[in-house]
Design an enzyme around this catalytic site. Sequence first.
Site, short mmCIF file in Angstrom:
data_model
loop_
_atom_site.label_atom_id
_atom_site.label_comp_id
_atom_site.label_asym_id
_atom_site.label_seq_id
_atom_site.Cartn_x
_atom_site.Cartn_y
_atom_site.Cartn_z
N GLN A 89 6.48 -2.32 5.08
CA GLN A 89 6.51 -3.78 5.00
C GLN A 89 5.25 -4.28 4.30
OE1 GLN A 89 8.17 -5.58 8.97
NE2 GLN A 89 7.14 -3.66 9.47
N ASP A 92 0.15 -3.81 0.31
CA ASP A 92 -1.02 -3.11 -0.27
C ASP A 92 -0.56 -1.78 -0.86
OD1 ASP A 92 -1.69 -2.43 3.13
OD2 ASP A 92 -1.24 -0.84 1.68
N HIS A 107 8.82 -5.40 1.10
CA HIS A 107 8.31 -6.77 0.94
C HIS A 107 7.57 -6.96 -0.37
CE1 HIS A 107 8.48 -7.53 5.57
NE2 HIS A 107 9.67 -7.59 4.99
N CYS A 137 8.29 -14.09 -21.26
CA CYS A 137 8.89 -15.35 -21.73
C CYS A 137 7.84 -16.43 -22.01
CB CYS A 137 9.90 -15.86 -20.70
SG CYS A 137 9.15 -16.64 -19.25
N ALA A 217 -3.80 3.82 14.76
CA ALA A 217 -3.00 4.68 13.86
C ALA A 217 -3.81 5.88 13.35
CB ALA A 217 -2.51 3.84 12.68
N1 APR Z 1 -3.28 0.99 14.75
C1 APR Z 1 -1.98 0.86 15.07
N2 APR Z 1 -1.37 -0.34 15.25
C2 APR Z 1 -2.13 -1.44 15.09
C3 APR Z 1 -3.51 -1.38 14.75
C4 APR Z 1 -4.08 -0.09 14.59
N3 APR Z 1 -5.38 0.06 14.28
N4 APR Z 1 -3.98 -2.66 14.70
C5 APR Z 1 -2.95 -3.47 14.96
N5 APR Z 1 -1.84 -2.74 15.21
C6 APR Z 1 -0.49 -3.23 15.54
C7 APR Z 1 -0.47 -4.51 16.34
O1 APR Z 1 -0.48 -4.22 17.72
C8 APR Z 1 0.88 -5.11 15.90
O2 APR Z 1 1.93 -4.65 16.73
O3 APR Z 1 0.13 -3.52 14.31
C9 APR Z 1 1.07 -4.57 14.49
C10 APR Z 1 0.85 -5.62 13.40
O4 APR Z 1 1.86 -6.59 13.53
P1 APR Z 1 1.92 -7.78 12.46
O5 APR Z 1 0.57 -8.34 12.24
O6 APR Z 1 3.04 -8.68 12.90
O7 APR Z 1 2.32 -7.05 11.09
P2 APR Z 1 3.76 -6.59 10.63
O8 APR Z 1 4.58 -6.13 11.80
O9 APR Z 1 3.56 -5.63 9.52
O10 APR Z 1 4.40 -7.95 10.02
C11 APR Z 1 5.65 -7.82 9.38
O11 APR Z 1 5.48 -10.13 8.68
O12 APR Z 1 4.24 -11.85 7.78
C12 APR Z 1 5.18 -10.90 7.51
O13 APR Z 1 5.52 -10.01 5.38
C13 APR Z 1 4.65 -9.96 6.47
O14 APR Z 1 5.13 -7.60 6.23
C14 APR Z 1 4.70 -8.59 7.15
C15 APR Z 1 5.73 -8.81 8.25
#
Ligand code: APR
Length: 231
Positions: A89, A92, A107, A137, A217
Amino acid sequence: MAERIVVLTGAGISAESGLATFRDPDGVWARHDPAELATPEAFARNPGLVRAFYSARRAACLEARPNAAHAALARLEARWPGDVLLVTQNVDDLHERAGSRRLIHMHGELLRSRCAACGHAWPDRGPLTDAQRCPACGAAAVRPDVVWFGEIPRRMEEIEAALQACDLFVAIGTSAQVWPAAGFVAQARAAGARTLELNLEPSAAAQMFDELRQGPATRLVPAWVAELLDG
Ligand code: APR
């Protein structure tokens, strides 16, 4: 042994590379309103503001480095005898820089720009400016090549086919608050796959997973890959 693996990553896998997540307390959407920055309407209303926001995120992406979790997934792809599909998702390029190749950016990609007039897209690492013109264009309608809220995620047919065929589905660093990615675990389960969540805290879909591992992670992903490859 699980032959076919589908891995879904979210912002959490890039957090330890210094890129902000979206919904953590210090996340991007805690500081900015997505309706003002990440929708086609926002871009139509105030393209300069949206371009500045994505230019800042593009610069941060170029400053960041892949971490041990990105590297472990690249090692899994290189060494695993079966198929590994990485669906991210994230916009980067840290998975690519870590060496992942079998990768779908559902995304879109921050380091590409797209013409809002003709749809032409191209690699672009510089700032997005109002004066920028489409190389195809000539329109001054350049936007980031990312999927905004209300737009269709990319390569969904490929992703759904892979979920139907996989033996193991692993979600890493995603809060499971945004669809359709939040529904992938249910699709994988319905197809008979085992499911594993590696996350700092249980996601909104945690109860759908056979197994949950909680932690950063950079600790969980290398350990899990080592279990698979060297276990
Ligand atoms: N290691 C593992 N997990 C982590 C870490 C880490 N160091 N830090 C944060 N997290 C977890 C958080 O607990 C959370 O569950 O990563 C998750 C991040 O969630 P979001 O910020 O909601 O990101 P994401 O799920 O990728 O969002 C999905 O939402 O805004 C849109 O397009 C955007 O792709 C994005 C989509």
